[in-house]
Design an enzyme around this catalytic site. Structure first.
Site, mmCIF file in Angstrom:
data_model
loop_
_atom_site.group_PDB
_atom_site.id
_atom_site.type_symbol
_atom_site.label_atom_id
_atom_site.label_comp_id
_atom_site.label_asym_id
_atom_site.label_seq_id
_atom_site.Cartn_x
_atom_site.Cartn_y
_atom_site.Cartn_z
ATOM 1 N N LYS A 1 -9.995 27.371 -0.169
ATOM 2 C CA LYS A 1 -8.928 26.522 -0.724
ATOM 3 C C LYS A 1 -9.500 25.125 -0.928
ATOM 4 O O LYS A 1 -10.408 24.709 -0.199
ATOM 5 C CB LYS A 1 -7.716 26.507 0.201
ATOM 6 C CG LYS A 1 -7.738 25.451 1.286
ATOM 7 C CD LYS A 1 -6.389 25.356 1.964
ATOM 8 C CE LYS A 1 -6.278 24.074 2.774
ATOM 9 N NZ LYS A 1 -7.228 23.905 3.858
ATOM 10 N N ASP B 1 0.849 -1.180 0.000
ATOM 11 C CA ASP B 1 0.000 0.000 0.000
ATOM 12 C C ASP B 1 0.886 1.231 0.000
ATOM 13 O O ASP B 1 1.895 1.257 0.691
ATOM 14 C CB ASP B 1 -0.874 0.011 1.249
ATOM 15 C CG ASP B 1 -2.133 -0.793 1.015
ATOM 16 O OD1 ASP B 1 -2.591 -0.823 -0.142
ATOM 17 O OD2 ASP B 1 -2.623 -1.408 1.968
ATOM 18 N N ARG C 1 -15.835 20.157 -1.975
ATOM 19 C CA ARG C 1 -14.414 19.840 -2.037
ATOM 20 C C ARG C 1 -13.565 21.093 -1.779
ATOM 21 O O ARG C 1 -12.536 21.313 -2.415
ATOM 22 C CB ARG C 1 -14.048 19.187 -3.380
ATOM 23 C CG ARG C 1 -14.695 17.799 -3.522
ATOM 24 C CD ARG C 1 -14.237 17.083 -4.737
ATOM 25 N NE ARG C 1 -14.748 17.734 -5.923
ATOM 26 C CZ ARG C 1 -14.042 17.879 -7.025
ATOM 27 N NH1 ARG C 1 -12.813 17.449 -7.093
ATOM 28 N NH2 ARG C 1 -14.574 18.488 -8.061
ATOM 29 N N GLU D 1 -2.869 17.769 6.381
ATOM 30 C CA GLU D 1 -2.509 18.602 5.239
ATOM 31 C C GLU D 1 -2.616 20.072 5.626
ATOM 32 O O GLU D 1 -1.745 20.880 5.341
ATOM 33 C CB GLU D 1 -3.412 18.321 4.026
ATOM 34 C CG GLU D 1 -3.125 17.010 3.316
ATOM 35 C CD GLU D 1 -3.893 15.847 3.918
ATOM 36 O OE1 GLU D 1 -4.536 16.026 4.977
ATOM 37 O OE2 GLU D 1 -3.846 14.750 3.333
ATOM 38 N N ASP E 1 -5.252 -4.280 6.181
ATOM 39 C CA ASP E 1 -5.831 -4.151 7.509
ATOM 40 C C ASP E 1 -7.349 -4.053 7.496
ATOM 41 O O ASP E 1 -7.999 -4.508 8.396
ATOM 42 C CB ASP E 1 -5.231 -2.952 8.259
ATOM 43 C CG ASP E 1 -5.262 -1.688 7.423
ATOM 44 O OD1 ASP E 1 -5.934 -1.694 6.372
ATOM 45 O OD2 ASP E 1 -4.609 -0.715 7.820
ATOM 46 N N ASP F 1 -8.254 24.353 9.789
ATOM 47 C CA ASP F 1 -8.205 23.022 9.146
ATOM 48 C C ASP F 1 -7.311 22.111 9.972
ATOM 49 O O ASP F 1 -6.100 22.268 9.990
ATOM 50 C CB ASP F 1 -7.653 23.191 7.717
ATOM 51 C CG ASP F 1 -7.673 21.892 6.951
ATOM 52 O OD1 ASP F 1 -8.006 20.855 7.559
ATOM 53 O OD2 ASP F 1 -7.353 21.929 5.760
#
Lengths: 574, 691
Positions: free
Chosen positions: B404, B317, B391, B358, B527, B354
Site C-alpha cells: 500500500k 498552519d 513510497r 495513518e 515552532d 504500520d
C-alpha cells in the site's frame, strides 16, 4: 418666523449644495489634475508667473520648506501693507487726502488682512486711501485666501496620498498652490462676480467723496470708491473686510436682497466645494460628503437657533405692554434683508470665518448673539474660511478617528493611515492654541483698566464683547460685537497678536500633520476598519467639534450670553 | 490547569490589602508626576488642604465654610488614592502570578559542566561545579538528571528526556525534549522526569522567560505602548485646555463681581480633566498583559499585544491548527471486480505493522466498518517498511505481496509485476484528492485491489471561529505543504479565506512580505527553526513553547501551551485593550457635561440668582453641588476598576456596529450616568444633614 424666511434658508442650502460638485471638480482639475483647465489663457499667465519668480513648479516641498515659504510670504505681506498704510499720504489715489495710518492701527490692519481675518479697528471711509484699499488690503484678500486653500490642499494630500517612491515626503509646492488658487479660481470668479455686483448697484469708481443734499435738505457726504472689485473677493475669499464701515449692511456694498443672497452663497462656495475636491482626492466622494454633512448639520443648527432667537422678543423687553414686538428683534438689522436673511448671514459669516456682516451682532438677543460667538469658538470649521475650515475640520476628523478608532479595538486609522502619537501631538497643539489665546486675552482684558475702559456696555454683555473680539481675532473671523472701541494701543496690539498666532501657529501643526501623514503606509479598508464616510461618523464628528468647543468655552460663555439671557428674562439689566 | 492560572477574584483580599497600602505609598509626588492628569489632581489636593489649614488657623469672613474645604480636600486626595489603587491592584494581580514562579526559581542549583565534550574522567576530579542557577551565564552547559529542575532557559545538546512543564504551561502531561530538531528548547523552572540531558544555557541571568514574565506582569518593566502614548497626549492636552478654562475663569468672574474660592475652582478643574481614564490608564495596560498571561501567552512587550489587536491577516498552519494532526482513513474503495472483503483483508495486512497514525487509523476503520479483527502475523509475515524511495509499505505473506502506498508508486509496482491499474481507479484517486483527501492504493502483486481514502479531519468548531474573524475583518490564510487541490478542499471545508499550498519557508516569508506590502499587519504561529525568519518578519509572531530557541527568540510572543489556535485569543485580548481605553476615554469626556451643570450654577448663583434654571439636577445647595460632583468623580474611578481590569467585552461585530454599541453605552451612558450619580450623592449629603 415666516414661510418666506424659511424658503430663503432652504434655497440657500440648495444653491450651495448644487455648486459643491461643479466647483469642487473644477478645483480638483486645477490643483491635482494632470492638465489644468484653459491652458491658453490661465496656463500662459501661470507659466509666466513662475518664470518671473523663478519657481520650478515640478519641485515638491517637504513640510518644513512648505511652511517656511508660507510664513516668509505672509511676513513680507505684513511689511508691504504696513508700508503702504504708513505712506498713503504721499502715494497716489488718495482723493480725500487722508493722513498716514497710525503705527499700532497700521500694524493691526496689516496683520488682520494677512491672516484673512479682516478685523477692522479703523473706519475705512476716513482712514484708508483707495490705493491702500486696493494694493494694501484687497491684495491680501486674494493671497490670504489662496494660502488657506494651499494649507487645506497639503493636509488633504497628506491624508489621501498613497506613499509611492516618487512622492516621498513632499506635500506639494506652496508657490504653485498659491499661484493656481489665485489665477484659476479666485481671480476669474471675482471678475464676473464684481460685474454682477455693479449690476445690482454696488459702486466702482475712483472719484472723490460726493456731497449731496438729501430730500430732508440735509447735507451729506457720500463715500465713493472701487467697491465692487473689492466686495467680490471679500466674500469669495471669506475675508469680510468691508470697503465701508457698515460692511455688507451698507447700501453701496450690498444693495439688494439678490446681492445679499449671492454674497452669502459666495462665502460658502469655495469651502463647500473643497469638500468635494477632498473626496475626489480621497478617491471616495463619500469621504468629502461626510465632511460636508457634518458642516451642514452644525450650520443648520446655528441658523435655526439664531432665527428663532431673533424672531422672538428681546427678553429684556419682554412683557412690556406698550411695546409691540410681533416682528421680533429688529434692532440693528436692515429692513431690506429682514430677520431670516440677517440670521442666515450672521450664521454663515461666523461659520466661515468671513466676518462680513449685514446686521449688527451686538444688537442680537443674548441667545442670538451666542450663536455667532459659538460658531467662531468651535474653531471656524463649519465650512470655515477658504481652506482654513477644511484643514481645521480635518484636524477634528483626526481627533474623532482616534477616539472612535480605539473603541473598535484597532489602532485608529483614517483613510488607511494610522494615527499615532505624533499626529495626536500636532492635533492637540492645534486644538490647544485656539482656546488658550482667546481665554487668556479675554481674561487679561477684563481685569485691566485699559481693557475695560473700551467697553460701552457693563455686565455680561461687556464680557461678551471682549470675548467676541478675541474669539473673532483668533478664529480669523473679523466680525465684531461692535460695542467695543478696539482702536486703542492695547487692543490693536493684542488683537494683532491674537490674529497672527491664531492663523500661523495653527497652520504650522496642520502642515506638519500633512508631512507626517503623507508617507504613511495605507492599510486597505476591511470590515474591521471603522468607516469614516457614513452617518455614524458624521454624528461623531459633530459631537467632537461641539464637545471640544463647548466644553472649553462653556464657563466663559455662561458668564456672558448665558447669564445675560437668564438675567434679562428676570428683568435685570446692567 | 496549574496553580498560576487560577482565576483570582477581583476582590481577593490577598491582593487588596497590599494594594491599599501601595496606593498611599504611590502618593509620593515623584511617582504621581508620571501621570500628569493625576499630578494636577494632587497639586489641587495640596492646595485645597493648605487653604483649609489657613482658614482653620486664621478664619476670615467671605471664605467658604471650613467643613466644605476639608471635604473637598479629602475627596481630592481620595481621587488620587483611588487611581493609585487601580494601578496597585493591577500590579498586585500580576505579582501574585509572578510570585509562584519566582519562588520556584530561587532554590535551583545548577550542575555546571567544566569541559565539553567530557575528557576521560579523572577519578576523584569531577567535571561539574555546583553553582546557584542565578549565576549561570549564556553559553554555560549544565547537566540535569531525572528528578532535577532545569536551572535556566536553554537548548538540549545531548540526550532525550521527558520533562514536566506544568509549572509554566499548566499542562500536566510530560513532554519530550531532545537534542537537535525542533524539540530542543527547555525552560528554566521545569523538571526532568526521566533520563539525563545536557543543556546549553541560552540567556544571561535576569533575562530568562521567568524574569521577563515577572518584570512585565509586575509592571516594573512596562513601557508605554505607542497607542498608550498617543492617548496620553490627548489626555494631557485636554488637561491643559481645562486648566486654562478654569484659571481664566477667575478673572472673568472677578469682572462679573464674583470672587471664586480656590477650592471651588480646583473642584471644577478636577471634575473636568479626564481623571477617570487618566487614573485607570496604566491599570488597563497592566491588566492587558495580565489577561494574556492568564491565557498562558507571554508577550515580550506591550507593543506586541497592541499590534495583535490590529492584525489584518492570520497565517495558520494547517496541521494542528485547522486540522487534527493526522489524516484518518474514512473509507475503502475496491477496484472493479474486487470484493470489498478482499480489499479490506489486504489493507489490513499491509497496515498491521504500520505504526504511523495513518496506518493505525486504517486498522481501526476496518475493525469498525468491516468487522475485521486484528490478527497475529508476527513471524509468519515479512514486513516491508515505508521508505521515501519506494513510497510504499506492505508485507509478504505466503505467496502474497501486499503493498500500500502513494497511488502512482503502487501503480508502477503493479505494472512492474505485469498488471495494470484500472483507469477508473485513477479517476477515483483524483476525486479523492480534489475533495481534500489523500488516496492510498492497495495492491497484491500484479492485482490492483483498490483505494483507501485518507482524510484530513478539520477540527470541530473551526469554521465558526473563522466566521468570527471574518466579522472582525481579519483574513485567515492556511499554510500547508499539501498540493493546491487538497489545500483548496480543506480550505473550503474549514471556511478559511485563503490558502498557501506547497508552502516552503521561502514562500511563507514571501506571503508575509506581500501582505505587509499591501499595508496589512500579519500574525502567525511557528515552532520550527525554519519558522524563525517568518516569525521575525510577521508583526505578531507567536512561538510555541515547545519550539526551538531560535523560533522563540524570533517571535514577540510565546505560547506556553503551544496551542496554535491561541492566536485567536491573543487578537481578542489586543482588541479588548484598545477598546477599554477608548470606551473609558469617551465615558470620561462625556461625564463633563453633567459636571458643568452641577458646578457652574453653584459657582455663580450667588451673584446671578437668575442662573437657578441651569441647576437642572435641583441640587440642594451650591456647596452640596460642588461636593457631590467631586465625590462622584472620585467614586467612579473605584467603580470602573473591575471594568479596567477585566476589559470591555469584545464582540465579533463589524467595526460600525461595535462603535454604535460602545457609543450608546459609554457615550450616551457617560452623559446620563453622572446626572443620576451626582443627584444621588447630593440627596445622600442632604440626608445626613451635611449641607
Amino acid at each position: 418666523m415666516t414661510a418666506i424666511g424659511w424658503v430663503q434658508i432652504v434655497l440657500f442650502f440648495a444653491v450651495v449644495l448644487a455648486l459643491t460638485k461643479p466647483l469642487g471638480a473644477y478645483m480638483f482639475r486645477v490643483f491635482e489634475g494632470e492638465r489644468q483647465p484653459l491652458p491658453r489663457v490661465f496656463g500662459r499667465i501661470e507659466r509666466f508667473t513662475y518664470r518671473l519668480c523663478g519657481v520650478d513648479p515640478a519641485q515638491g516641498q517637504t513640510w518644513p520648506v512648505y511652511a517656511f515659504s508660507l510664513l516668509a510670504f505672509s511676513f513680507l505681506g505684513v511689511l508691504v501693507t504696513y508700508g503702504i498704510e504708513r505712506l498713503q499720504h504721499v502715494l497716489p489715489l488718495n482723493p480725500q487726502h487722508l493722513a498716514a495710518v497710525e503705527p499700532a492701527l497700521a500694524f493691526n490692519t496689516a496683520a488682520s488682512f494677512t491672516t484673512n481675518t479682516n478685523w477692522q479697528a479703523y473706519v475705512p471711509e476716513t482712514t484708508v486711501s483707495y490705493l491702500t484699499q486696493m494694493a494694501g488690503l484687497a491684495w491680501h484678500n486674494f493671497t490670504s485666501a489662496a494660502a488657506g486653500i494651499a494649507v487645506a490642499l497639503v493636509i488633504a494630500r497628506g491624508l489621501t496620498r498613497k506613499a509611492g517612491p516618487l512622492a516621498g515626503k513632499t506635500i506639494g509646492n506652496f508657490w504653485v498652490d498659491l499661484v493656481r488658487s489665485t489665477i484659476y479660481v479666485l481671480l476669474p470668479i471675482s471678475f464676473f462676480y464684481a460685474l454682477f455686483l455693479v449690476s445690482q448697484g454696488v459702486l466702482q469708481n475712483l472719484l472723490p467723496y460726493r456731497e449731496v443734499t438729501t430730500l430732508e435738505g440735509v447735507k451729506q457726504v457720500l463715500a465713493m470708491g472701487p467697491v465692487a472689485s473689492q466686495e467680490a473677493i471679500k466674500m469669495l475669499g471669506t475675508n469680510g473686510g468691508g470697503f465701508f464701515n457698515a460692511n455688507s449692511a451698507h447700501p453701496f456694498e450690498n444693495p439688494t436682497p439678490l446681492s445679499n443672497f449671492v454674497q452669502m452663497v459666495s462665502i460658502f462656495a469655495i469651502p463647500s466645494a473643497l469638500t468635494w475636491t477632498y473626496g475626489r482626492m480621497a478617491r471616495d466622494q463619500r469621504q468629502g460628503w461626510a465632511l460636508w454633512a457634518a458642516m451642514a448639520v452644525l450650520c443648520i443648527a446655528g441658523v435655526v437657533t439664531l432665527y428663532w432667537a431673533e424672531a422672538h422678543d428681546n427678553p429684556a423687553l419682554h412683557g412690556l405692554a406698550q411695546l409691540q414686538q410681533g416682528c421680533g428683534n429688529f434692532e440693528g438689522k436692515e429692513t431690506r434683508f429682514g430677520l431670516s436673511a440677517s440670521a442666515l448671514f450672521a450664521t454663515v459669516t461666523t461659520d466661515a470665518s468671513c466676518g462680513a456682516v449685514n446686521a449688527m451682532h451686538d444688537s442680537f438677543t443674548p441667545l442670538g448673539g451666542l450663536v455667532p460667538l459659538l460658531n467662531i469658538q468651535l474653531g471656524e470649521v463649519i465650512f470655515g474660511g477658504v481652506g482654513a475650515g477644511m484643514y481645521g475640520m480635518l484636524i477634528f476628523v483626526v481627533l474623532t478617528v482616534f477616539i472612535a478608532g480605539l473603541m473598535v479595538g484597532r489602532t485608529p486609522e483614517y483613510l488607511g493611515k494610522k494615527i499615532e502619537a505624533r499626529e495626536m501631538k500636532l492635533a492637540m497643539l492645534y486644538v490647544l492654541i485656539f482656546p488658550l489665546l482667546i481665554l487668556s486675552f479675554t481674561a487679561w482684558a477684563l481685569v485691566v483698566p485699559y481693557g475695560v475702559s473700551s467697553l460701552n456696555n457693563a455686565g455680561p454683555h461687556g464680557l461678551s464683547e471682549i470675548l467676541y473680539a478675541f474669539s473673532s481675532g483668533a478664529g480669523n473671523n473679523g466680525s465684531a460685537f461692535a460695542g467695543l472701541n478696539a482702536n486703542t494701543p492695547f487692543y490693536n496690539l493684542a488683537l494683532a497678536a491674537d490674529m497672527l498666532v491664531g492663523r500661523f501657529l495653527m497652520m504650522i501643526p496642520a502642515i506638519a500633520m500633512a508631512g507626517s501623514m503623507v508617507d504613511k503606509k495605507v492599510t486597505p479598508a476591511g470590515p474591521g476598519t471603522f468607516p469614516t464616510n457614513g452617518s455614524l461618523f458624521v454624528g461623531l464628528l459633530v459631537s467632537v467639534v461641539l464637545i471640544v468647543g463647548a466644553l472649553t468655552f462653556f464657563p466663559a460663555l455662561s458668564l456672558g450670553p448665558v447669564v445675560e439671557h437668564f438675567a434679562a428674562g428676570a428683568g435685570r439689566v446692567f | 490547569m496549574a496553580p498560576k492560572a487560577k482565576q483570582l477574584s477581583l476582590v481577593d483580599p490577598s491582593i487588596l490589602r497590599p494594594a491599599i497600602l501601595e496606593s498611599f505609598k504611590k502618593l509620593a509626588p515623584q511617582l504621581v508626576a508620571k501621570n500628569p492628569v493625576m499630578f494636577v489632581v494632587e497639586i489641587g489636593s495640596i492646595l485645597t488642604t493648605a487653604i483649609w489649614l489657613r482658614d482653620v488657623l486664621s478664619p476670615s469672613s467671605g471664605q467658604a465654610p471650613t467643613w466644605f474645604t476639608l471635604a473637598v480636600a479629602i475627596w481630592l486626595w481620595f481621587t488620587v488614592v483611588f487611581a493609585n489603587f487601580a494601578e496597585a491592584v493591577a500590579e498586585g494581580r500580576g505579582k501574585a502570578q509572578a510570585e509562584t514562579l519566582r519562588r520556584m526559581r530561587q532554590d535551583t542549583v545548577a550542575r555546571k559542566v567544566r569541559f565539553w565534550p567530557p575528557t576521560d574522567d579523572v577519578p576523584g576530579i569531577s567535571n561539574e561545579d555546583i553553582i546557584p542557577a542565578s549565576r549561570l551565564k549564556k553559553g554555560d552547559l549544565v547537566i540535569v538528571d531525572a528528578g532535577q529542575v532545569i536551572p535556566g532557559d536553554g537548548e538540549v545538546i545531548e540526550g532525550i528526556a521527558s520533562v514536566d512543564e506544568s509549572a509554566i504551561t499548566g499542562e500536566s502531561a510530560p513532554v519530550i525534549r531532545e537534542s537537535g530538531g525542533d524539540r530542543s528548547a527547555v525552560t528554566g523552572g521545569t523538571k526532568v522526569l526521566s533520563d539525563r540531558i545536557v543543556v546549553r544555557i541560552t540567556v544571561d541571568p535576569g533575562e530568562s522567560f521567568l524574569d521577563r514574565m515577572i518584570g512585565l506582569v509586575e509592571g516594573a518593566a512596562r513601557q508605554k505602548t505607542p497607542n498608550e502614548i498617543a492617548l496620553h497626549i490627548l489626555l494631557v492636552g485636554l488637561t491643559i485646555v481645562f486648566l486654562f478654562a478654569c484659571v481664566t475663569l477667575v478673572p472673568m468672574a472677578l469682572y462679573s463681581g464674583i470672587r471664586l474660592g480656590a477650592p471651588a475652582v480646583v473642584a471644577l478643574l478636577v471634575c473636568l480633566i479626564p481623571t477617570t481614564i487618566g487614573g485607570l490608564l496604566s491599570a488597563i495596560g497592566i491588566a492587558g498583559m495580565d489577561r494574556l498571561l492568564r491565557k498562558n501567552v507571554l508577550a515580550m512587550s506591550g507593543r506586541a499585544v497592541e499590534a495583535a489587536g490590529d492584525v489584518d491577516t492570520l497565517l495558520l498552519d494547517k496541521t494542528g491548527t485547522i486540522t487534527l494532526g493526522n489524516r484518518m482513513a474514512t473509507e475503502i474503495l475496491p477496484a472493479p471486480g474486487v470484493r470489498v472483503e478482499e480489499l479490506a483483508d489486504a489493507a489490513q495486512l499491509a497496515s498491521l505493522a504500520d505504526e504511523t497514525p495513518e496506518g493505525r487509523s486504517i486498522v481501526v476503520l476496518l475493525k469498525e466498518k468491516h468487522q475485521l479483527r486484528g490478527r497475529e502475523t508476527r513471524g509468519i509475515a515479512h514486513f516491508i517498511p515505508f521508505s521515501a524511495q519506494t513510497r510504499m509499505s506492505g508485507c509478504d505473506l505466503d505467496q502474497r505481496h501486499v503493498r500500500k502506498g502513494a497511488v502512482d508508486a503502487v501503480g508502477d509496482y503493479v505494472k512492474s509485476q505485469g498488471g495494470q491499474m484500472p483507469e477508473e481507479m485513477v479517476q477515483t484517486a483524483w476525486k479523492i484528492a480534489d475533495a481534500g483527501g489523500t488516496p492510498l492504493a492497495v495492491a497484491d502483486g500484479a492485482r490492483f485491489l483498490g483505494l483507501i481514502h485518507l482524510k484530513d479531519m478539520v477540527k470541530g468548531g473551526i469554521a465558526e471561529r473563522f466566521a468570527r474573524f471574518r466579522a472582525m475583518g481579519i483574513r485567515t490564510v492556511m499554510i500547508t505543504g499539501d498540493n493546491p487541490r487538497t489545500a483548496a478542499a480543506i480550505a473550503r471545508e474549514s471556511g478559511v479565506d485563503d490558502f498557501l499550498a506547497q508552502a516552503t519557508p521561502e514562500t511563507k516569508m514571501q506571503l508575509i512580505k506581500d501582505e505587509q506590502g499591501k499595508g496589512k499587519l500579519v500574525a502567525m504561529t511557528g515552532d520550527g527553526t525554519n519558522d524563525a525568519p517568518a516569525l521575525a518578519q510577521a508583526d505578531v509572531g507567536v512561538a510555541m513553547n515547545t519550539g526551538t530557541q531560535a523560533a522563540k527568540e524570533a517571535g514577540n510572543m510565546v505560547d506556553l501551551d503551544s496551542d496554535p489556535t491561541k492566536l485567536l485569543e491573543v487578537v481578542e485580548v489586543g482588541k479588548q485593550l484598545l477598546m477599554t481605553r477608548g470606551t473609558l476615554t469617551t465615558f470620561s469626556i462625556a461625564n463633563d457635561v453633567a459636571k458643568y451643570f452641577a458646578i457652574l450654577p453653584a459657582l455663580f448663583v450667588g451673584v446671578f440668582p437668575e442662573l437657578a434654571p441651569l441647576n437642572v439636577m435641583r441640587l440642594a445647595s451650591p456647596y452640596s453641588a460642588i461636593l457631590s460632583a467631586v465625590v462622584f468623580n472620585a467614586i467612579i474611578i473605584i467603580l470602573l476598576i473591575p471594568l479596567a481590569l477585566r476589559g470591555v467585552r469584545y464582540r465579533p461585530l463589524g467595526a460600525a456596529a461595535l462603535l454604535r454599541r460602545s457609543l450608546l453605552i459609554y457615550g450616551v451612558g457617560g452623559v446620563i450616568a453622572p446626572f443620576v450619580g451626582i443627584k444621588i450623592i447630593d440627596l445622600g449629603l442632604a440626608a445626613i444633614g451635611l449641607v
